[in-house]
Design an enzyme around this catalytic site. Structure first.
Site, PDB file in Angstrom:
ATOM      1  N   GLU A  16      -3.796 -20.310 -21.632  1.00 49.57           N
ATOM      2  CA  GLU A  16      -4.889 -20.567 -22.576  1.00 49.57           C
ATOM      3  C   GLU A  16      -4.858 -19.444 -23.581  1.00 49.57           C
ATOM      4  O   GLU A  16      -5.039 -18.285 -23.228  1.00 49.57           O
ATOM      5  CB  GLU A  16      -6.213 -20.651 -21.808  1.00 49.57           C
ATOM      6  CG  GLU A  16      -7.373 -21.109 -22.654  1.00 49.57           C
ATOM      7  CD  GLU A  16      -8.168 -19.945 -23.194  1.00 49.57           C
ATOM      8  OE1 GLU A  16      -7.943 -19.581 -24.380  1.00 49.57           O
ATOM      9  OE2 GLU A  16      -8.985 -19.390 -22.457  1.00 49.57           O
ATOM     10  N   CYS A  48     -13.114 -16.667 -25.920  1.00 47.23           N
ATOM     11  CA  CYS A  48     -12.115 -17.563 -26.515  1.00 47.23           C
ATOM     12  C   CYS A  48     -12.766 -18.749 -27.201  1.00 47.23           C
ATOM     13  O   CYS A  48     -12.086 -19.526 -27.887  1.00 47.23           O
ATOM     14  CB  CYS A  48     -11.131 -18.036 -25.457  1.00 47.23           C
ATOM     15  SG  CYS A  48     -11.910 -18.668 -23.968  1.00 47.23           S
TER      16      CYS A  48
END
Length: 524
Positions: free
Chosen positions: A265, A302
């Site tokens: 990710e 994020c």
């Protein structure tokens, strides 16, 4: 008491010559005790070989034994009490309440996976019984289920010292699947990592797990991570971090003699689309919510919103002023590491140097410290579309506003996006009707679409998708959060014409504890 040693199964290692200290971003100074030692090639081999040796024993323990292990890890983390929180505060500069909440999330997701595998249907058992009378050829008996993939390497994230680190979601889902785990601890919080690693080690001892089920290795340089990815015993990689780091691991794993999956990710700008009717009716609240989401965790999530798109009108002028003024009142706060702060400065400076980008907030970034302040930029639609660098993530408390004079340009911005973790739409029912094409576009671009909310805050549930098309992640089919994350570490195996007693119990005729697809019908 912290030792700075590596955890290798039920033993400790400290053979390395390369060493480093933890760092306190609040004081902008090193934490001198203890010294942490990079794992050696020998220690990497020892951890990987132990994981390979323990794999079959661990995966065959049964769901309830593995669930017991996950529950024990959660209890041991809770037993660390304030010692864990204090050390994490030292190493991250994050406030106590944030870290206490993150600890609850960490133990919560361990227990979520324990419950999930105890029920057992996650193996997705499928049975197609034989049909000897079928013409022109008889149909064989075929049965399929998901099985554990093998030893997994988990790279701890810098921005979540607990929930995406040593006992975070990657570790929890891999252990739940039946895969031994080797954690490459993040050097930004090595003491926190050691405390949690010891908690897992103790839980493994208490519940009688095979020795190789868990190891944790330190390494300030890239070398330890490279050795782990290249080791032939490793069958999968999990990573949360930058695009540069994730792509490097992905490339390395794919040039091995036996390529392995990398579930990385790698960040996102998480665009927010504010449609006109919603903006008109909820201007002030939208501005306040955006300010909180941009600055949350000093922008080091994020899912922080890095791009805001709206139509240019009097309502947009008001919300931009509100957003700018709110962000301008926020005090400087420490970022996690000097490397992250320097990267944030570089990103902010690159935007400031562009003639087609204006800086709306007036405060400059503090020099020579770990502190950062929010920064808000603005550009026009055409400049955004013409300059691909404006679509790149600036990891930290910043966002870029772009405004359009028509609906079609908003669609053009959406179509121009690469893969991202999330997209947000602020809209009324009228907006959704008028801009229905926007949802269709965003379904191709992101893993999660938020309606009238904000992208920060990722729920750990069965239905969460935390991932997205490349470059948000290296495999947009999988989530790294929620119970569906277990699928990253499983693979299907079919058994053809096996006698009943030789089949896994989940595929035997008289096993009725889980949901199974039998001759095309779901049954229990």
């Amino acid at each position: 008491m912290l030792t700075g040693k590596n955890i290798i199964g039920q033993s400790y290692g400290q053979k390395g010559k390369e060493k480093f200290s933890a760092y306190d971003p609040s004081l902008n100074a090193n934490i001198n005790e203890p010294t942490f030692f990079d794992a050696t090639n020998e220690e990497v081999n020892q951890a990987a070989n132990l994981a390979a040796q323990g794999f079959d024993s661990y995966r065959k323990l049964g769901n309830h034994r593995r669930a017991e292990f996950l529950e024990a890890i959660a209890s041991q983390i809770e037993a660390l009490g304030g010692v864990l929180i204090y050390r994490a505060m030292q190493e991250t500069g994050l406030p106590q309440a944030r870290l206490e909440g993150e600890r609850e999330r960490t133990v919560g997701q361990l227990r979520l996976f324990a419950n999930y595998i105890s029920e057992g249907s996650y193996v997705e058992a499928r049975i197609d019984t034989s049909d000897p009378s079928r013409k022109p050829l008889p149909r064989p008996d075929l049965r399929m289920m998901q099985v554990a993939m093998g030893p997994v390497v988990v790279f701890g994230a810098s921005n979540f010292p607990l929930a995406f680190s040593v006992a975070g979601g990657d570790t929890a889902s891999a252990l739940a699947a039946g895969c031994p785990v080797i954690v490459k601890a993040h050097p930004a919080h090595p003491g926190t990592s050691e405390l949690v690693g010891d908690a897992i080690k103790k839980a493994a001892e208490m519940t009688g797990m095979p020795e190789g089920v868990f190891s944790m290795l330190h390494g300030k340089s890239y070398e330890v991570g490279v050795l782990l990815v290249k080791h032939p015993a490793i069958k999968a990689i999990a990573f949360t971090g930058s695009y540069t780091g994730g792509k490097a691991l992905f490339d390395l794993a794919n040039v091995r003699p036996e390529p392995i999956p990398v579930y990385a990710e790698m960040g996102s700008i998480n665009p927010v689309f504010i449609l006109p009717d919603a903006l008109k009716n909820n201007t002030k609240n939208i501005a306040a919510g955006l300010a909180g989401s941009i600055s949350l965790g000093v922008g080091q999530f994020c899912t922080n919103p890095g791009l805001i798109v709206s139509l240019k009108n009097t309502d947009s002028e008001f919300y931009i002023n509100e957003l700018k003024n709110t962000l301008g009142t926020l005090a400087a706060a420490p970022m996690l590491t000097p490397t992250i702060k320097n990267a944030y400065l570089k990103g902010v400076n690159s935007f400031e140097e562009k003639a087609h980008v204006s800086k709306l907030t007036k405060t400059g970034q503090p020099e020579n410290s770990s502190l950062a302040v929010p920064t808000l930029f603005k550009t026009d639609i055409q400049s955004f579309l013409d300059d691909p660098s404006l679509s790149e993530e600036v990891f930290g408390p910043s966002s870029l506003i772009t405004e359009s004079t028509n609906k079609e340009d908003i669609f053009r911005v959406a179509e121009s996006l690469s893969g991202h973790l999330t997209a947000t739409i602020h809209a009324t029912e009228k907006d959704l009707e008028d801009y229905s094409e926007l949802v269709t576009i965003l379904e191709k671009k992101v893993g999660r679409i938020i309606f009238n909310g904000y992208p920060t805050g990722v729920e750990v549930t069965n239905s969460m998708m935390h991932g997205g098309p490349f470059p948000a992640s290296t495999n947009g089919q999988y989530t790294s959060v929620g119970t569906n994350a277990i699928k990253r570490f499983l693979r299907p195996v079919s058994y053809q014409n096996f006698p009943q007693q030789a089949l896994p119990k989940q595929l035997q005729n008289d096993y009725h504890k889980i949901w199974r697809l039998i001759d095309g019908e779901m049954k229990k």
